[in-house]
Design a protein around this motif. Structure first.
Motif, PDB file in Angstrom:
ATOM      1  N   SER A  29      35.039 -48.242   6.836  1.00  0.00           N
ATOM      2  CA  SER A  29      35.483 -47.062   7.570  1.00  0.00           C
ATOM      3  C   SER A  29      34.274 -46.201   7.922  1.00  0.00           C
ATOM      4  O   SER A  29      33.169 -46.378   7.386  1.00  0.00           O
ATOM      5  N   TRP A  30      34.484 -45.251   8.829  1.00  0.00           N
ATOM      6  CA  TRP A  30      33.403 -44.313   9.154  1.00  0.00           C
ATOM      7  C   TRP A  30      33.059 -43.464   7.949  1.00  0.00           C
ATOM      8  O   TRP A  30      31.900 -43.092   7.754  1.00  0.00           O
ATOM      9  N   ARG A  31      34.043 -43.171   7.121  1.00  0.00           N
ATOM     10  CA  ARG A  31      33.768 -42.443   5.880  1.00  0.00           C
ATOM     11  C   ARG A  31      32.808 -43.218   5.003  1.00  0.00           C
ATOM     12  O   ARG A  31      31.824 -42.674   4.482  1.00  0.00           O
ATOM     13  N   ASP A  32      33.087 -44.529   4.811  1.00  0.00           N
ATOM     14  CA  ASP A  32      32.240 -45.340   3.945  1.00  0.00           C
ATOM     15  C   ASP A  32      30.831 -45.467   4.505  1.00  0.00           C
ATOM     16  O   ASP A  32      29.850 -45.407   3.771  1.00  0.00           O
ATOM     17  N   ARG A  33      30.747 -45.667   5.825  1.00  0.00           N
ATOM     18  CA  ARG A  33      29.426 -45.825   6.428  1.00  0.00           C
ATOM     19  C   ARG A  33      28.631 -44.521   6.383  1.00  0.00           C
ATOM     20  O   ARG A  33      27.428 -44.520   6.098  1.00  0.00           O
ATOM     21  N   THR A  34      29.309 -43.410   6.638  1.00  0.00           N
ATOM     22  CA  THR A  34      28.647 -42.105   6.543  1.00  0.00           C
ATOM     23  C   THR A  34      28.194 -41.847   5.118  1.00  0.00           C
ATOM     24  O   THR A  34      27.072 -41.372   4.869  1.00  0.00           O
ATOM     25  N   GLN A  35      29.049 -42.164   4.184  1.00  0.00           N
ATOM     26  CA  GLN A  35      28.725 -41.951   2.779  1.00  0.00           C
ATOM     27  C   GLN A  35      27.506 -42.759   2.365  1.00  0.00           C
ATOM     28  O   GLN A  35      26.625 -42.249   1.659  1.00  0.00           O
ATOM     29  N   GLN A  36      27.417 -44.008   2.795  1.00  0.00           N
ATOM     30  CA  GLN A  36      26.293 -44.850   2.406  1.00  0.00           C
ATOM     31  C   GLN A  36      24.975 -44.306   2.962  1.00  0.00           C
ATOM     32  O   GLN A  36      23.958 -44.284   2.272  1.00  0.00           O
ATOM     33  N   VAL A  37      24.992 -43.862   4.214  1.00  0.00           N
ATOM     34  CA  VAL A  37      23.774 -43.294   4.801  1.00  0.00           C
ATOM     35  C   VAL A  37      23.358 -42.030   4.052  1.00  0.00           C
ATOM     36  O   VAL A  37      22.179 -41.824   3.751  1.00  0.00           O
ATOM     37  N   LEU A  38      24.330 -41.175   3.733  1.00  0.00           N
ATOM     38  CA  LEU A  38      24.018 -39.945   3.005  1.00  0.00           C
ATOM     39  C   LEU A  38      23.461 -40.243   1.620  1.00  0.00           C
ATOM     40  O   LEU A  38      22.539 -39.560   1.145  1.00  0.00           O
ATOM     41  N   ILE A  39      24.006 -41.267   0.950  1.00  0.00           N
ATOM     42  CA  ILE A  39      23.470 -41.660  -0.361  1.00  0.00           C
ATOM     43  C   ILE A  39      22.020 -42.094  -0.225  1.00  0.00           C
ATOM     44  O   ILE A  39      21.154 -41.711  -1.033  1.00  0.00           O
ATOM     45  N   SER A  98      35.700 -34.991   6.817  1.00  0.00           N
ATOM     46  CA  SER A  98      34.710 -34.209   7.555  1.00  0.00           C
ATOM     47  C   SER A  98      33.335 -34.520   7.005  1.00  0.00           C
ATOM     48  O   SER A  98      33.180 -34.846   5.815  1.00  0.00           O
ATOM     49  N   PHE A  99      32.351 -34.424   7.874  1.00  0.00           N
ATOM     50  CA  PHE A  99      30.978 -34.718   7.465  1.00  0.00           C
ATOM     51  C   PHE A  99      30.534 -33.800   6.330  1.00  0.00           C
ATOM     52  O   PHE A  99      29.959 -34.249   5.334  1.00  0.00           O
ATOM     53  N   GLN A 100      30.805 -32.509   6.469  1.00  0.00           N
ATOM     54  CA  GLN A 100      30.376 -31.541   5.456  1.00  0.00           C
ATOM     55  C   GLN A 100      31.011 -31.844   4.108  1.00  0.00           C
ATOM     56  O   GLN A 100      30.348 -31.788   3.061  1.00  0.00           O
ATOM     57  N   ASP A 101      32.306 -32.178   4.103  1.00  0.00           N
ATOM     58  CA  ASP A 101      32.994 -32.467   2.840  1.00  0.00           C
ATOM     59  C   ASP A 101      32.404 -33.696   2.154  1.00  0.00           C
ATOM     60  O   ASP A 101      32.241 -33.708   0.927  1.00  0.00           O
TER      61      ASP A 101
END
Length: 368
Positions: free
Chosen positions: A244-254, A290-293
């Motif tokens: 998901s976009w959540r998972d992909r965003t999360q991985q980049v942020l990590i 949300s990105f911020q969350d």
């Protein structure tokens, strides 16, 4: 001859025809296996075998390939004199699953593969413009279709490494020694790679985009690998889109947090995901995120993990997580957990289940 990929609106859902299915089973048949029995074990109608008017879909292809591999205990489907047992394949996976990037994993995998069999000779050509060429040399036995082996190995390489980094590899070109395969049903076996394909080339090779070489791996265990195949992925669909976009965003942020960038702007994350900030916000909104969350939650989760799974003082944890003032860390933690860092540690440090979860998270995301 270079073929450009078909437009994504084309209908390629017809699938791999029965003649190609027969070719995939040639190694097993030469070893005495009944193709009808193997197809039935793969939940495929045996009448597809050798029939140019019948076809199988992407998940059925995965089931068939795995059935052949397990029946022969051979990763390479019986196409070589020297087989590669599945246990050895597991060792190969372990050799690179903990690499830091796709480029490193690719090089480790090639070195391991090169040592496994004289019938397989992979290599890398660094001098290939803006791409990196992965050359594959296969010495097949008599009586099998070498071209179908090259295709299925390229499918595996493309989908596996796309899964490993959580997004499709941006292949720049594929070269194959054989002619373009033609099926009566019009299915284009090479369209799934979404890149130019050069047929009747002097060698078999995949050319990767150099920008992909630094992509971090998001999977790190054999269990992840087994779960991937157990899910029967569709090898005719776009690779790497199971996240998901959540998972992909999360991985980049990590990844960025590991590098000390605790408040990475959405522009930086969107660029790494090869999308636009506005599009990323919309895609996350469709997933009720949300990105911020996500960014805030990841930092809070790591703070809680350090509090329960380490003996570091609260002030040290705050500094480690990028807070210059102890008071700032405490205020943010209270907003995350509803209590101060010290109170959180005191309340949960004796909860074995919470400590186990914290330890696992810390082992996965510990800062370097």
């Amino acid at each position: 001859m270079v073929d450009l990929p078909q437009d994504e609106s084309d209908d390629n859902s017809i699938g791999l025809d029965g003649e190609a299915v027969q070719a995939l089973l040639q190694g097993a048949v030469l070893q005495g296996h009944d193709p009808a029995a193997m197809l039935s074990a793969s939940a495929i109608d045996p009448s597809v075998y050798g029939n140019p008017h019948a076809a199988i879909d992407g998940p059925a292809l995965v089931r068939l390939v795995r059935q052949i591999q397990f029946s022969l205990d051979d990763v390479y489907l019986g196409f070589f004199v020297q087989s590669c047992r599945l246990a050895l394949e597991a060792e190969r996976l372990l050799s690179f699953l903990h690499c830091g990037s796709f480029g490193e994993a690719l090089r480790v995998s090639i070195r391991f593969t090169d040592a496994m069999s004289a019938d397989v000779g992979p290599g890398i050509s660094e001098e290939h413009g803006s791409g990196l060429r992965h050359i594959c040399k296969y010495q097949t036995i008599s009586g099998v279709d070498r071209n179908i082996l090259v295709w299925i190995r390229f499918v595996w390489i493309y989908h596996f490494f796309s899964w490993l980094i959580g997004r499709p590899l941006a292949l720049r070109q594929i070269s194959v020694r054989g002619p373009k395969p033609v099926q009566l049903n019009g299915f284009d076996r090479f369209a799934l790679f979404r890149c130019p394909v050069k047929f009747n080339a002097p060698l078999d090779a995949l050319t990767y985009d150099r920008n992909d070489l630094t992509a971090r791996l998001i999977h790190s265990s054999i269990q992840d690998y087994n779960d991937y195949y157990a899910s029967e992925p569709d090898w005719f669909a776009a690779a790497g889109h199971e996240l998901s976009w959540r998972d992909r965003t999360q991985q980049v942020l990590i990844d960025l947090q590991r590098a000390g960038l605790w408040s990475a702007p959405i522009e930086v994350v969107a660029a790494r995901l090869r999308t636009k900030p506005r599009r990323l916000r919309n895609d996350l909104s469709h997933e009720s995120e949300s990105f911020q969350d996500i960014r805030t939650r990841l930092r809070g989760e790591l703070a809680g993990a350090y509090l329960l799974a380490s003996d570091l003082p609260v002030t040290s944890i705050g500094f480690l997580l990028g807070f210059s003032e102890p008071g700032s860390f405490s205020r943010h933690f209270i907003s995350w957990a509803g209590m101060s860092p010290s109170a959180y540690r005191a309340a949960h440090v004796n909860d074995a289940a919470k400590v186990a979860v914290a330890t696992s998270l810390l082992n996965e995301r510990r800062l370097t």
